[in-house]
Design a protein around this motif. Structure first.
Motif: not given
Length: 310
Positions: A3, A30-31, A33, A58, A83
């Motif tokens: 992430s 994957d992500t 933020y 995502n 994560d």
């Protein structure tokens, strides 16, 4: 799982370019933020419009209820993410396309998930238009482990190069103290060095943009004034406070802290003492002595002469 954590504050000028470089990775995260620290410009709107325009799903955006400042925003956001591996990302840089892939190649060989681990890389210092002005950490395409003393003497591992594992995040969360932690990247580095491992990939994987709004730039040309250098020296003292907090019984750190405070005091008095050159070499390197000499003697003399002529 990889992430990316981006801390934003009034980043409308460069944030979309950074986001494009992250989602265009050869190994995409994957992500992503994004924690915004109460921006007053169009940062949030630009991100929201970008997500809709590109159908990006995502990306998770959160806005703080209060302005926390750069360090708290990064660390408190980091502590909320669970994560396996987390990349830290500034709002105004650009990642090279193989950054995550290069880190993954190294991380695939690290089997102990319970050992706090921090991985950094080299970077290219650029101007605001991404013209490269200096390369950092370029040698063979390999990875080396960083030792505590070499880190303390030549700390040049900025947070925008960081990838850390869950174990390091948990240990940092356990130790975090608002009163003692002025810089998130220096803190995370020292936690890794004390309780785990710190590695540096000898490959430049980030374009580290320097511009007028950088809190503390590294490119040099626009920073030729005494106020800038005093800020640098104050930062060194704050870094030593973090080191003392984590290594209270380390004699080298204790002596370095004393020297840093003396160095700042001498700078404010316009002095650069030649007899301290051995301490410079021991704690910071000879370049630091010449830098202090420049800012206390040569630059000050030139500025005084200019004022006299005017």
């Amino acid at each position: 799982m990889f992430s990316v954590l981006i801390a934003t504050y009034n980043g409308e000028k460069y944030i979309l370019e950074q986001l494009e470089s992250v989602v265009s990775q050869t190994v995409p995260p994957d992500t992503i933020y994004i924690y915004d620290d109460c921006s007053t410009d169009n940062t949030i709107k630009l991100i929201s419009d970008w997500k809709k325009r590109n159908s990006v799903k995502n990306v998770i955006v959160r806005k703080n209820s209060e302005n926390k400042g750069y360090t708290r925003n990064f660390l408190e956001a980091l502590f909320e993410i669970d994560d396996e591996f987390i990349f830290l990302c500034d709002q105004d840089d650009v990642w090279k396309k193989d950054k995550i892939e290069s880190y993954r190649s190294f991380l695939d060989g690290q089997s102990d998930k319970h050992l706090p681990l921090l991985v950094t890389s080299g970077y290219s210092v650029t101007d605001e238009n991404l013209y490269v002005v200096r390369e950092q950490h370029v040698s063979a395409d390999s990875t080396h482990r960083v030792a505590l003393k070499s880190f303390l003497k030549d700390c040049s591992y900025p947070g925008m190069t960081f990838c850390l594992n869950r174990a390091l995040k948990e240990k940092a969360k356990e130790l975090f103290s608002v009163e003692n932690i002025a810089f998130h990247d220096y803190f995370l580095s020292l936690v890794a060095l004390k309780y785990g491992q710190l590695f540096c990939i000898q490959k430049n994987l980030v374009l580290y943009r320097q511009h007028g709004n950088n809190q503390l730039g590294v490119s040099g040309k626009r920073n030729k004034n005494r106020h800038y250098w005093e800020k640098v020296l104050r930062q060194k003292c704050a870094e030593n406070q973090i080191a003392t907090f984590l290594f209270p019984d380390d004699e080298f750190i204790s002596r370095k802290t004393e020297f840093s405070e003396k160095r700042l005091e001498n700078f404010r008095r316009g002095k650069c003492r030649l007899f301290s050159v051995f301490e410079y070499i021991r704690f910071y390197g000879l370049k630091s002595f010449f830098a202090d000499f420049y800012y206390t003697k040569i630059l000050r003399g030139a500025q005084d002469e200019s004022l006299t002529n005017n």
